[in-house]
Write a protein that holds these residues in place. Structure first.
Motif, PDB file in Angstrom:
ATOM      1  N   ALA A  47      11.523  70.042  30.640  1.00  0.00           N
ATOM      2  CA  ALA A  47      12.922  69.728  30.315  1.00  0.00           C
ATOM      3  C   ALA A  47      13.052  68.493  29.416  1.00  0.00           C
ATOM      4  O   ALA A  47      13.770  68.513  28.427  1.00  0.00           O
ATOM      5  CB  ALA A  47      13.723  69.537  31.600  1.00  0.00           C
ATOM      6  N   SER A 129       6.199  80.366  27.732  1.00  0.00           N
ATOM      7  CA  SER A 129       6.116  78.967  27.310  1.00  0.00           C
ATOM      8  C   SER A 129       4.666  78.564  27.082  1.00  0.00           C
ATOM      9  O   SER A 129       4.364  77.803  26.184  1.00  0.00           O
ATOM     10  CB  SER A 129       6.752  78.049  28.351  1.00  0.00           C
ATOM     11  OG  SER A 129       5.909  77.898  29.466  1.00  0.00           O
ATOM     12  N   HIS A 188      14.942  71.094  16.626  1.00  0.00           N
ATOM     13  CA  HIS A 188      15.729  72.094  17.345  1.00  0.00           C
ATOM     14  C   HIS A 188      15.137  73.480  17.113  1.00  0.00           C
ATOM     15  O   HIS A 188      14.934  74.259  18.048  1.00  0.00           O
ATOM     16  CB  HIS A 188      17.185  72.033  16.860  1.00  0.00           C
ATOM     17  CG  HIS A 188      18.019  73.204  17.257  1.00  0.00           C
ATOM     18  ND1 HIS A 188      18.582  73.323  18.506  1.00  0.00           N
ATOM     19  CD2 HIS A 188      18.376  74.335  16.568  1.00  0.00           C
ATOM     20  CE1 HIS A 188      19.254  74.475  18.566  1.00  0.00           C
ATOM     21  NE2 HIS A 188      19.147  75.096  17.404  1.00  0.00           N
ATOM     22  N   LEU A 196      12.535  77.587  24.281  1.00  0.00           N
ATOM     23  CA  LEU A 196      13.016  76.603  25.253  1.00  0.00           C
ATOM     24  C   LEU A 196      14.478  76.264  25.005  1.00  0.00           C
ATOM     25  O   LEU A 196      15.032  76.571  23.947  1.00  0.00           O
ATOM     26  CB  LEU A 196      12.181  75.321  25.149  1.00  0.00           C
ATOM     27  CG  LEU A 196      10.706  75.489  25.463  1.00  0.00           C
ATOM     28  CD1 LEU A 196       9.958  74.196  25.161  1.00  0.00           C
ATOM     29  CD2 LEU A 196      10.506  75.886  26.919  1.00  0.00           C
ATOM     30  N   ASP A 197      15.066  75.622  25.983  1.00  0.00           N
ATOM     31  CA  ASP A 197      16.437  75.154  25.836  1.00  0.00           C
ATOM     32  C   ASP A 197      16.476  74.146  24.687  1.00  0.00           C
ATOM     33  O   ASP A 197      15.788  73.129  24.726  1.00  0.00           O
ATOM     34  CB  ASP A 197      16.900  74.479  27.128  1.00  0.00           C
ATOM     35  CG  ASP A 197      18.304  73.912  26.979  1.00  0.00           C
ATOM     36  OD1 ASP A 197      19.048  74.410  26.113  1.00  0.00           O
ATOM     37  OD2 ASP A 197      18.639  72.974  27.725  1.00  0.00           O
ATOM     38  N   ALA A 199      18.866  72.131  23.320  1.00  0.00           N
ATOM     39  CA  ALA A 199      20.071  71.301  23.227  1.00  0.00           C
ATOM     40  C   ALA A 199      19.820  70.178  22.234  1.00  0.00           C
ATOM     41  O   ALA A 199      18.687  69.743  22.054  1.00  0.00           O
ATOM     42  CB  ALA A 199      20.381  70.711  24.598  1.00  0.00           C
TER      43      ALA A 199
END
Lengths: 241, 312
Positions: A47, A129, A188, A196-197, A199
């Motif tokens: 994360a 991943s 990004h 992956l996320d 954000a």
């Protein structure tokens, strides 16, 4: 092509022998250590470390490694030794890019592979991943290397500060102003490639982030490398040294 | 002299600064000394030859082809003035890498690099990293990479810089051997004596202008139309001055220190033959007779004074 490969080989050899390369390489492995620690504590191993790797470690590793060294070669005029050989000047840029992409690519591949392994070992594994993160980071490294070669050629006097300045705009400033501009963020798009996320580093003031797309991510990475490289090729052909 | 290198009306500006002003010259086979003080435009001239910089006006041709041209680079060797290399490499790796870029395969590049480093006297240091090289070793490495592909034209920018006397003598021998092999060698320098040892063919630049080109002695002859200086060392300079003052070849006399008399003459040959005789007739011991004008420095000084509009 053999001239470009010779320059690439020498670029790798020089990087291996430069102490600063080893210090910079450590940056690629810090997110893996952080991921292992966070994973062991029960937090997600990816994360925070994955964005850290993409947004911070990769640029900090690649820009000085590639742009700093090539900019210095222009500034100190060591490129002259290449440019008085029977080859087109852009061949030297291609060789430098190949060599830089290979060397920083391996480092980021290994760093992100370790992060993926840490993620797998701490119970948050996903096969996706494990496989995608290292190759996304490899692509990230290749694009950043091309960008850095281009910037160093265009601005040999201040290549690192210019590259960092451009990345600060594309990676942080623009996406935080308007969410759709996340599309221009190289980091990004690398995270999108990794599945992956993705954000933004800072929350956007307005707008909605576009849906992640692997195709767009690949295109952005390619453009990010190709535009500065293309400008550099045009410049280097007839520029006074 | 058939032209290998040709400059046609070449000018170069760096913004408002003039690097070269309307230079036209030709260079043939053999060694040519490119002379001028710092900032005269020597490096700019060499950079125009290598295509490192483009002339603002005019053109540079080598073997009839406009520079830069990859075909020209096959026949050109260049040792730039810079002291730095790819410092992480050994001398052998550095030169072999450049041999590869000159079109040789890995094995042949290694072989040529070793051979040329041996030729310049670096055989014992070729496996050391260039970051450990002295200034003299760097000069030799630069020469090695310039000649590894046996080019027809070799351009050497200040190749004597940083060399000790032994190194300079060896470098002169190497450069002379390149000229003797029938190559065109252009050597830039502001160390005039060394150029004089290497060649009589010179090009003199000053403030971006071509002041003179040709045989050193022919250019030297220009001086004879202008006052020539001869220094006489004697314990009785005033007595000698009194004797010489009556001679028509003496234009002026000047005392320098307690034991030196400087004679200015427009007829140096007569002056050289007459002075010892006159000194003997007047019983004045003559300890030394030298001329500060009898070297390339004088030619250079004369020409540059002329360019500045000063009296020569």
């Amino acid at each position: 092509m053999s001239a470009a490969l010779s320059i690439a080989r020498v670029s790798i050899l020089r990087a291996v022998r430069r102490p600063s390369s080893w210090w910079l390489s450590a940056l690629a492995f810090l997110p893996a250590l952080l991921g292992a620690w966070l994973g062991a504590k029960g937090y997600g191993a990816l994360a925070v470390p994955a964005p850290l790797l993409a947004y911070v470690a990769a640029p900090l590793l690649v820009v000085p490694w590639v742009a700093g060294v090539l900019g210095e070669a222009f500034e100190r005029r060591t490129v002259v030794y290449w440019f008085v050989r029977p080859m087109a000047r852009p061949t030297a840029l291609l060789g430098e890019w190949l060599g830089a992409a290979a060397s920083v690519g391996v480092v980021l591949l290994l760093g992100s592979a370790m992060l993926a392994v840490a993620n797998a070992l701490t119970g948050n594994a996903s096969i996706g991943s494990l496989a995608r993160l290292p190759f996304a980071m490899l692509a990230h490294a290749v694009a950043l290397a091309g960008f850095s070669v281009g910037v160093a050629t265009l601005s040999p006097r201040h290549p690192v500060s210019l590259a960092v300045g451009v990345l600060a705009v594309t990676e942080v400033a623009l996406p935080s102003l308007w969410a759709p501009l996340q599309v221009v963020s190289l980091s990004h798009q690398a995270l999108v490639l990794a599945g992956l996320d993705a954000a933004p580093l800072l929350p956007s003031l307005v707008g909605t982030a576009p849906a992640p797309s692997v195709g767009v991510a690949l295109a952005v990475l390619a453009i990010f490398a190709a535009v500065p490289l293309g400008l550099a090729v045009r410049t280097v052909i007839d520029r006074d040294l | 002299m058939s032209a290998v290198l040709e400059f046609v009306g070449v000018s170069k500006w760096y913004g408002p600064v003039l690097g070269l002003r309307d230079v036209s010259l030709t260079v043939g086979k053999g060694i040519t000394g490119l002379l001028g003080p710092n900032g005269a435009g020597k490096s700019t001239l060499l950079k125009c030859m290598t295509g490192e910089i483009q002339p603002s006006r005019g053109e540079v041709r080598m073997f009839g082809r406009r520079v830069p041209d990859p075909e020209v680079f096959r026949r050109l060797g260049y040792a730039p003035e810079i002291e730095v290399f790819f410092e992480e490499l050994t001398g052998l790796e550095f030169v072999a890498h450049l041999a590869e870029l000159s079109g040789f395969g890995r094995a042949e590049a290694d072989r040529r690099a070793a051979a040329v480093l041996q030729r310049v006297g670096l055989e014992s240091a070729m496996n050391r990293r260039v970051s450990t090289y002295s200034k003299g070793m760097r000069q030799r490495t630069k020469l090695a990479q310039a000649i590894l592909h046996e080019p027809d034209v070799v351009l050497l920018d200040e190749p004597m810089t940083g060399l000790d006397p032994v190194g300079r003598a060896q470098m002169v021998t190497l450069i002379q051997s390149l000229g003797a092999e029938g190559r065109t060698v252009v050597v830039s320098s502001h160390i005039l004596d060394e150029v004089e040892v290497m060649t009589r063919e010179i090009v003199v630049l000053y403030q971006g202008q071509l002041l003179a080109q040709g045989d050193l002695h022919a250019i030297r002859g220009l001086i004879d139309r202008h006052p020539h200086h001869i220094a006489l060392r004697t314990p009785r300079p005033r007595a000698l001055a009194a004797a010489l003052a009556r001679e028509d070849f003496v234009a002026a006399l000047r005392f320098e220190g307690d034991d030196q008399l400087m004679v200015e003459t427009r007829d140096p040959d007569r002056c050289y033959s007459a002075v010892p005789r006159i000194a003997k007739e007047h019983d004045v011991p003559l300890l030394a007779l030298t001329s500060p004008d009898d070297n390339l420095a004088a030619v250079f000084r004369y020409l540059t004074l002329g360019a500045r509009g000063g009296a020569a």
